[in-house]
Enzyme design. Structure first.
Site, short mmCIF file in Angstrom:
data_model
loop_
_atom_site.label_atom_id
_atom_site.label_comp_id
_atom_site.label_asym_id
_atom_site.label_seq_id
_atom_site.Cartn_x
_atom_site.Cartn_y
_atom_site.Cartn_z
N CYS A 95 41.23 -1.28 38.83
CA CYS A 95 41.61 -1.57 40.21
C CYS A 95 41.48 -0.36 41.11
O CYS A 95 42.48 0.16 41.63
CB CYS A 95 43.02 -2.14 40.24
SG CYS A 95 43.08 -3.70 39.38
N GLU A 96 40.27 0.12 41.26
CA GLU A 96 39.94 1.24 42.15
C GLU A 96 38.53 0.98 42.65
O GLU A 96 37.64 0.71 41.84
CB GLU A 96 39.88 2.57 41.38
CG GLU A 96 41.13 3.00 40.65
CD GLU A 96 42.16 3.63 41.55
OE1 GLU A 96 41.80 4.12 42.65
OE2 GLU A 96 43.35 3.62 41.17
N GLY A 150 29.57 22.40 23.65
CA GLY A 150 30.36 21.17 23.57
C GLY A 150 29.43 20.01 23.88
O GLY A 150 28.84 19.38 23.00
N GLY A 187 28.34 25.44 27.85
CA GLY A 187 27.92 25.05 29.19
C GLY A 187 26.44 24.76 29.33
O GLY A 187 25.96 24.54 30.44
C1 LIG Z 1 34.49 23.57 27.89
C2 LIG Z 1 34.23 24.83 27.18
C3 LIG Z 1 33.09 24.97 26.40
C4 LIG Z 1 32.04 23.89 26.27
O1 LIG Z 1 31.42 23.57 27.46
P1 LIG Z 1 30.24 22.49 27.44
O2 LIG Z 1 29.82 22.40 28.87
O3 LIG Z 1 30.81 21.22 26.94
O4 LIG Z 1 29.18 23.03 26.55
C5 LIG Z 1 32.92 26.14 25.70
N1 LIG Z 1 33.82 27.15 25.78
C6 LIG Z 1 34.93 27.06 26.55
C7 LIG Z 1 35.89 28.17 26.58
C8 LIG Z 1 35.16 25.90 27.27
O5 LIG Z 1 36.26 25.82 28.03
#
Ligand SMILES: *Cc1c(COP(=O)(O)O)cnc(C)c1O
Length: 441
Positions: A362-363, A293, A249
């Site tokens: 088409c939105e 991520g 996150g």
């Molecule tokens: C989505 C997710 C992440 C990664 O989140 P990012 O914002 O992409 O870094 C990590 N752990 C869990 C359990 C997630 O669901």
């Protein structure tokens, strides 16, 4: 020039480059819309995370949350860098298997894993299953016992850091579909059940408080809360986890207006807080796992589009349409996500117009960017929408029966196709013709 790109991203002709490859050449060779990644930037980000742990001398795992962008080549790149990965479905697990990803480095997440998916994970020998709820805990305990297969797990908990104190936190609050609730005692109950399951080995506690977090505060609060809970568990339950997994996150900079800390600064703060809190509670230092991520892939990727139709409504707004849109990037429509674009042929040209970039779907909500200052443009120009590397391709759809774009990796001046562009034939591959009823007379 747009501050999202550095001066060394331009070549002698002033064209935008990615991983040392000219974006106009990429658009010509692979067509548009096209996802392109600077894979060197992904490797650099991983190295930066590793360095923070090593500087703080904390035991760790970095696990790429592959839902942000998952393809065979991406799992292979992650494997090359030696880190773990998270999967959240049988499909992601299958892709990782096809990539030859080492299964002992896979963690399996999700709030409703099916018996089939859990069986697949045990067959594959994944390293850890992140158990989310009592239904899954019982199912997995029974499955592992039937197979007499020792299974490593972590429990995902919802720490109850309330959303109204910090509204950027979207999954850590009590009222969430994810994880065992801590404040009501469900997490304690889950720990007891896991400890009593003969074939489950509980190594740690996981929590992921949300995405695109911009402040340190939320992570520090989580660490404080978790360490104090672990200290209580040590006394009350005789259980102290080996691993504290704080999820991902970490926020990234999508536009010049975003001013997040570096992802590594979050991790540095988390580690320092964990060292301080474990010391204060007189409990052993924990192994710290993170699951980035977005922060590994968002700014490493961009989408190349070709400009087509335009519409100028006097006194209201000018629209420039591209050959993609919500099918390859749903985030603006889904979360009002903001992006910035540059003209690939020369991002340094002076701006001459304010235009909104529309998709071809088409939105009316199919808008890539609202009101962006751009140089003069003409149909056929290549537009690069920056920082689309996370949750773009992975959320792509065939809406309006548009084929999904190709994906190209670029590094050290070389490009390679890693996902082919879908064809029209791919679109009907699974379709079956209408059954014709047999005539009875
Ligand atoms: C989505 C997710 C992440 C990664 O989140 P990012 O914002 O992409 O870094 C990590 N752990 C869990 C359990 C997630 O669901």
């Amino acid at each position: 020039m747009n501050e999202q790109i550095s001066a060394d991203a331009l070549n002698a002709a002033h064209h935008l480059t990615v991983g040392g490859v000219d974006t106009l050449a990429l658009a010509k060779q692979y067509q548009t819309p096209l996802y392109v990644y600077d894979t060197g930037a992904i490797r650099d980000e991983i190295a930066a995370f590793k360095e923070v742990f090593e500087t703080n001398q904390v035991k760790y795992q970095i696990s790429y949350a592959s839902k942000a962008f998952a393809t065979v080549a991406m799992y292979q790149l992650i494997a090359q860098e030696g880190i773990h990965c998270d999967v959240v479905s049988g499909g992601e697990l299958y892709t990782a298997q096809r990539a030859g990803f080492p299964m002992e480095k896979v963690s399996f997440h999700g709030n409703n894993k099916s018996l089939d998916e859990l069986t697949m994970a045990l067959d594959a020998g994944v390293g850890c299953i992140m158990v989310d709820n009592f239904y899954e805990l019982k199912m997995l305990a029974d499955l592992a016992a039937t197979r007499q297969q020792m299974t490593t797990i972590m429990l995902r908990i919802a720490p109850g850091i309330s959303a109204h104190t910090h509204d950027y936190i979207s999954t850590g609050q009590e009222d969430s579909k994810f994880g065992f609730d801590l404040n009501s005692g469900q997490a304690d109950q889950a720990v007891k059940q896991a400890l009593s399951a003969e074939y489950l080995d509980l190594v740690g506690i996981h929590c992921h408080i949300g995405s695109q977090i911009f402040e340190l505060n939320g992570f520090e609060m989580i660490v404080d809360k978790l360490v104090s809970v672990f200290a209580r568990w040590q006394t009350e339950l005789g259980f102290y986890p080996k691993v504290m997994n704080v999820g991902g996150g970490f926020g990234v900079k999508y536009t010049s207006e975003d001013q997040p800390l570096q992802p590594t600064e979050f991790v540095d703060a988390i580690l320092k807080e964990t060292l301080a809190q474990t010391k204060a509670h007189h409990v052993p230092m924990l192994e710290v796992w993170i699951e980035p991520g977005r922060s590994l892939v968002a700014t490493a990727g961009m989408t190349l589009y070709t400009l087509g139709a335009s519409k100028d409504i006097p006194g209201i707004r000018k629209y420039l349409a591209v050959d993609g849109g919500m099918g390859d990037n749903i985030r603006p429509a889904l979360y009002e996500a903001k992006y910035e674009a540059v003209l690939a042929k020369d991002p340094t040209l002076p701006t001459e117009q304010v235009a909104s970039i529309a998709g071809k779907y088409c939105e009316s909500g199919d808008m890539v960017i609202w009101d962006q200052a751009l140089p003069a443009t003409k149909p056929g120009d290549v537009l690069a929408v920056l920082d689309t590397g996370a949750y773009g391709y992975s959320m792509a759809s065939n809406y309006n029966r548009n084929p999904r774009p190709a994906v190209v990796f670029c590094e050290d001046g070389q490009s390679q196709l890693v996902v082919e562009r879908e064809t029209y034939a791919d679109l009907t591959r699974l379709d079956l013709p209408l059954a014709v009823p047999e005539k009875t007379e």
